[in-house]
Scaffold this motif. Structure first.
Motif, short mmCIF file in Angstrom:
data_model
loop_
_atom_site.label_atom_id
_atom_site.label_comp_id
_atom_site.label_asym_id
_atom_site.label_seq_id
_atom_site.Cartn_x
_atom_site.Cartn_y
_atom_site.Cartn_z
N MET A 108 26.16 16.45 117.48
CA MET A 108 26.09 15.03 117.11
C MET A 108 26.48 14.76 115.67
SD MET A 108 25.28 13.25 119.76
CE MET A 108 24.36 11.79 119.29
N GLY A 109 27.42 15.54 115.16
CA GLY A 109 27.94 15.28 113.83
C GLY A 109 28.00 16.55 113.02
N ASN A 110 29.18 16.80 112.41
CA ASN A 110 29.35 18.07 111.73
C ASN A 110 30.52 17.95 110.77
OD1 ASN A 110 29.05 21.01 111.33
ND2 ASN A 110 28.01 20.90 113.31
N ASP A 111 30.72 19.01 110.01
CA ASP A 111 31.94 19.14 109.24
C ASP A 111 33.09 19.32 110.23
OD1 ASP A 111 33.16 20.06 106.36
OD2 ASP A 111 34.03 21.22 108.01
N ASN A 112 34.08 18.45 110.17
CA ASN A 112 35.13 18.45 111.18
C ASN A 112 35.91 19.76 111.21
OD1 ASN A 112 34.46 15.84 112.00
ND2 ASN A 112 35.90 14.90 110.58
N ARG A 113 36.23 20.30 110.04
CA ARG A 113 36.99 21.56 110.01
C ARG A 113 36.17 22.69 110.64
NH1 ARG A 113 37.95 21.55 103.71
NH2 ARG A 113 35.81 20.82 103.95
N PHE A 114 34.89 22.73 110.35
CA PHE A 114 34.04 23.76 110.91
C PHE A 114 33.99 23.65 112.43
CE2 PHE A 114 29.71 24.60 112.54
CZ PHE A 114 29.73 25.98 112.47
N MET A 115 33.82 22.44 112.94
CA MET A 115 33.70 22.27 114.38
C MET A 115 34.99 22.66 115.09
SD MET A 115 31.90 21.60 116.98
CE MET A 115 30.46 21.40 115.92
N LEU A 116 36.14 22.28 114.52
CA LEU A 116 37.41 22.61 115.15
C LEU A 116 37.72 24.09 115.08
CD1 LEU A 116 39.60 19.58 114.04
CD2 LEU A 116 38.60 20.02 116.30
N ASP A 117 37.10 24.79 114.15
CA ASP A 117 37.22 26.25 114.09
C ASP A 117 36.25 26.93 115.05
OD1 ASP A 117 38.20 28.77 112.56
OD2 ASP A 117 36.01 28.91 112.44
N LEU A 118 35.03 26.37 115.17
CA LEU A 118 34.00 27.01 115.98
C LEU A 118 34.30 26.95 117.47
CD1 LEU A 118 31.20 28.34 116.28
CD2 LEU A 118 30.20 26.04 116.26
N ILE A 119 34.69 25.79 117.97
CA ILE A 119 34.82 25.62 119.42
C ILE A 119 35.79 26.63 120.04
CG2 ILE A 119 35.64 24.04 121.21
CD1 ILE A 119 34.29 21.78 119.69
N PRO A 120 37.01 26.82 119.50
CA PRO A 120 37.87 27.84 120.12
C PRO A 120 37.33 29.24 120.00
CG PRO A 120 38.90 26.90 118.14
CD PRO A 120 37.71 26.06 118.46
N ARG A 121 36.59 29.55 118.95
CA ARG A 121 35.98 30.87 118.85
C ARG A 121 34.95 31.07 119.96
NH1 ARG A 121 37.30 33.42 114.09
NH2 ARG A 121 37.99 32.08 112.36
N VAL A 122 34.20 30.03 120.24
CA VAL A 122 33.21 30.10 121.33
C VAL A 122 33.92 30.27 122.67
CG1 VAL A 122 31.41 28.83 122.56
CG2 VAL A 122 31.49 28.77 120.05
N GLU A 123 34.96 29.48 122.88
CA GLU A 123 35.67 29.54 124.16
C GLU A 123 36.34 30.89 124.38
OE1 GLU A 123 38.20 26.14 123.84
OE2 GLU A 123 36.65 24.74 124.54
N ARG A 124 36.77 31.54 123.29
CA ARG A 124 37.38 32.87 123.41
C ARG A 124 36.35 33.98 123.50
NH1 ARG A 124 40.93 30.71 119.25
NH2 ARG A 124 39.72 31.86 117.68
N GLY A 125 35.08 33.65 123.34
CA GLY A 125 34.03 34.67 123.40
C GLY A 125 33.90 35.49 122.14
N GLU A 126 34.45 35.00 121.01
CA GLU A 126 34.37 35.75 119.76
C GLU A 126 32.97 35.72 119.16
OE1 GLU A 126 37.16 34.45 116.90
OE2 GLU A 126 38.89 34.57 118.24
N VAL A 127 32.28 34.61 119.34
CA VAL A 127 30.95 34.45 118.75
C VAL A 127 29.99 33.95 119.83
CG1 VAL A 127 31.84 34.01 116.44
CG2 VAL A 127 31.42 32.09 117.98
N ALA A 128 28.73 34.24 119.64
CA ALA A 128 27.70 33.85 120.60
C ALA A 128 27.32 32.40 120.36
CB ALA A 128 26.48 34.76 120.46
N TRP A 129 27.58 31.56 121.35
CA TRP A 129 27.21 30.14 121.22
C TRP A 129 27.15 29.51 122.60
CZ3 TRP A 129 25.80 25.47 119.65
CH2 TRP A 129 25.34 25.35 118.35
N PRO A 130 26.27 28.54 122.80
CA PRO A 130 26.32 27.74 124.03
C PRO A 130 27.63 26.96 124.11
CG PRO A 130 24.23 27.42 122.87
CD PRO A 130 25.14 28.15 121.93
#
Length: 702
Positions: A331-353
């Motif tokens: 519900m709100g974040n640093d935009n650069r961080f979010m756009l970096d995090l989501i593909p890492r999560v989708e690729r399974g690089e980092v543990a995240w829901p």
């Protein structure tokens, strides 16, 4: 209503001579959030005495206090006093002394005394980033970089990188240290060659502070912070995420179905890669030898929980998964961080829901929150909506300082581009107005209730959006004012993400006491986190104010039950980072009067109905994605069973909470299930939860 430690937002500054203090030097730190200065530290050092002036103004709140520190010849404090106010305005009056072999302290969280021949290191409850430099230097004086701290536990420091910050003659060589053991997540400290504090940051927490004069280097430090934290997160993922090429059979479990609200007889659930492929009645027949077999021991499997009001940090993903949360709405974040995090999560690089992001838009004011975009004009705001839409965001979130006249056109543009609109009720607007202007959901139950409590000229950009909830106890829920809003929500299908757990913490936490609903996990946490939670977040001048907050929160629960009964969709969320708060959020739904089955449904299938993904998530059924949680006992009878997940699966990847907590230095809550099949990258945690993991065909029980 984020309730994060604000300490990662700070860093030290240029050294100048303090006027009027012979030999004194002042080190100044700028506090930067989302590219803007939101505060400072000024630390004047004269001999063994340091006077610290610390102030943050961000989103209408922030700690503001002064510290006086006296140290011994080794730089270890022998006296430390802090006076002022904390994040939400609560009074801070903390003191520590060591004298004649005795250390004594008093803080909001606790007080105590111990005999100590030499000065121990005291971990301050209401510290500033300046403390991070003191802690780091004290630990570095030990051969192993580890030092015990008062009032308990230990702190360790590890060098992770050497870099130069700045260019040309301004280039300053620094060492980056990781600081662990006091708070839930590691902090990072930069010291220059003289071991003076140069910077502190908290990885992906979103804020940086830096020595005055080096503010232009914040983007470089932010990049470095991401690199360091990603390296750590990837290493943890390689150790803690267990994926299999063979089918996974979870044996002898009851399955909770949020559609019918029932719990099945004993069954087996078979998962292949990321998908549930079979659900069968349990039998005593030996499972095929080419399957990974997980023994459920008659426990319950339910769909993964959803935190519908999160603010992602890289480190919080493991805490979410360990608590059984497999999906979040950011519900709100640093935009650069979010756009970096989501593909890492989708690729399974980092543990995240799984993450569904909302694009944050705030208005410009002295109280602006520093996330997302802060447009100066409506045209700029509409361009920001398009920016978010083009990057796959699902919603627009509007915040406190947005011009109320902008809400309708922003919402119309979001809807035109296929995005929902949600958020706070902007200051000097009302829930009725934002509903009429097209909101699809309102964020925070207090944002809804303030429309029934406040007069039109009261300013919710300030901590009043919390403190005014002390008036809620007298609210008549049958009044025309309340019911008019409820009818509008019904007519327009407007949802509410409740975040009751964070309101409970802010309204009902009392100095020196374990907050309501946190007793099941708080004692397992690092000492600094425990102490931070055992405080008063609001000012309580007398017993009457205490009672008013108690009555106000009781009314929050009444509103939740009323809205549920009237068919308004409730979306459980936390505005917190730990995962434990999500468990408390679900329990508060039960405390409000929902049945455990209804509460579980809101946090599973109900959330997916809002997100529009019920074709693949929200229930445990053949063909659905394998997002599920295994617990002992029956949460449909006793909701507290969700407090101790034994196994969590997200998209077929297995996470064992006991293993996660052990890796993070936290005492586990439940033993893992027995697993028949070698686990790649497994760790032996036999001392952490009473059971080891299965290797080969050797079967381990609880």
């Amino acid at each position: 209503m984020k309730n994060h430690h604000i300490f990662p937002f700070l860093l030290p500054a240029m050294v100048i001579t303090a006027p009027g203090a012979l030999g004194a030097e002042t080190e100044r730190l700028s506090i930067i959030s989302n590219g803007e200065k939101v505060g400072y530290i000024a630390a004047t050092v004269a001999g063994n005495r340091t006077d610290v002036d610390f102030r943050v103004d961000n989103n209408g709140r922030g700690p503001k206090h002064r510290e006086v520190i006296l140290t011994d010849a080794k730089g270890v404090p022998v006296s430390w006093t802090i006076a002022g106010t904390s994040l939400m305005g609560g009074v801070v009056n903390e003191s520590y002394t060591w004298k004649d072999g005795r250390a004594e302290w008093t803080s909001q969280a606790d007080n105590g005394a111990v005999e100590a021949a030499t000065p121990p290191l005291y971990a301050v409850n209401d510290d500033s980033p300046w403390a991070a430099g003191i802690y780091t230097r004290a630990a570095l004086a030990r051969p192993d970089g580890r030092i015990g701290v008062l009032p308990g536990g230990s702190l360790s420091v590890t060098a992770v990188r050497k870099v130069a910050v700045g260019k040309g003659r301004m280039a300053t060589p620094v060492t980056v240290y990781r600081l662990t053991g006091i708070q839930l997540n590691p902090g990072y400290v930069m010291l220059d060659r003289k071991r003076r504090l140069f910077a502190t940051f908290g990885g992906s927490e979103g804020g940086i502070a830096i020595r005055e004069g080096f503010e232009s280097e914040v983007p470089a430090i932010a990049k470095l912070a991401t690199e360091i934290e990603v390296d750590r997160a990837q290493a943890l993922q390689r150790t803690l995420a267990h994926s299999f090429d063979d089918p996974i059979r979870i044996r002898n479990v009851h399955i909770f179905d949020p559609v019918s609200g029932t719990r099945s007889g004993l069954s087996d659930v078979v998962v292949m890669r990321d998908t549930i492929v079979q659900i069968k009645a349990a039998t005593n027949i030996t499972s095929p030898s080419d399957e990974v077999v997980i023994e459920g021991d008659g426990g319950t499997v339910y769909p993964g929980l959803h935190d519908m009001h999160s603010h992602a940090t890289l480190a919080s993903g493991l805490f979410y998964l360990a608590a059984g949360v497999t999906a979040t709405r950011d519900m709100g974040n640093d935009n650069r961080f979010m756009l970096d995090l989501i593909p890492r999560v989708e690729r399974g690089e980092v543990a995240w829901p799984r993450i569904v992001p909302a694009g944050f838009i705030e208005g410009r004011s002295p109280y602006s929150a520093r996330y997302g975009f802060i447009p100066d004009t409506l045209d700029a705001a509409l361009r920001d909506v398009s920016w978010y839409a083009n990057r796959g965001y699902a919603e627009i979130k509007l915040y406190n300082s947005v011009n109320p006249d902008w809400v309708a056109p922003i919402t119309a543009e979001a809807h035109r581009l296929g995005l929902r609109t949600t958020g706070h009720v902007p200051a000097f607007s009302s829930p009725d107005r934002v509903i009429a202007d097209g909101y699809d959901a309102i964020a925070h139950i207090n944002q809804l209730m303030l429309g029934w409590i406040l007069s039109p000229n009261e300013d919710t950009r300030t901590p009043l959006r919390l403190t005014a909830m002390a008036r809620a106890g007298a609210l008549d829920l049958s009044s025309d004012r309340v019911q008019r809003t409820v009818k509008a929500m019904q007519a327009r299908n407007v949802s509410l993400d409740t975040t009751a757990s964070i309101l409970e913490q802010l309204m009902l936490s009392r100095a020196g006491q374990v907050p309501p609903g946190q007793d099941f996990f708080l004692s397992h946490m690092p000492v600094g986190f425990q102490r931070y939670r055992k405080r008063s977040f609001v000012t309580l001048r007398d017993a009457g104010e205490d009672h008013a907050y108690q009555a106000g929160f009781a009314k929050v629960l009444e509103v939740m039950k009323m809205l549920h009964d009237k068919g308004v969709r409730l979306l459980p969320g936390t505005d917190d980072l730990t995962g434990f708060s999500m468990l408390r959020e679900v329990e508060l739904y039960v405390k409000a009067g929902l049945t455990p089955t209804e509460a579980l449904r809101t946090a599973t299938l109900g959330s997916e109905e809002y997100l529009g993904r019920t074709d693949r998530l929200g229930t445990i059924a053949r063909g659905k994605l394998a997002d599920l949680v295994l617990v002992a006992g029956d949460p449909t009878a006793d909701i507290s069973a969700i407090e101790k997940p034994r196994l969590v699966m997200k998209g077929g990847t297995v996470y064992l909470p006991a293993e996660i907590y052990t890796a993070l230095g936290i005492q586990p809550f439940a033993a893992p299930p027995a697993i028949q099949k070698p686990l790649p990258h497994s760790s032996d945690i036999s001392g952490a939860g009473g059971a080891a993991f299965g290797y080969g065909d050797h079967d381990h029980g609880d």
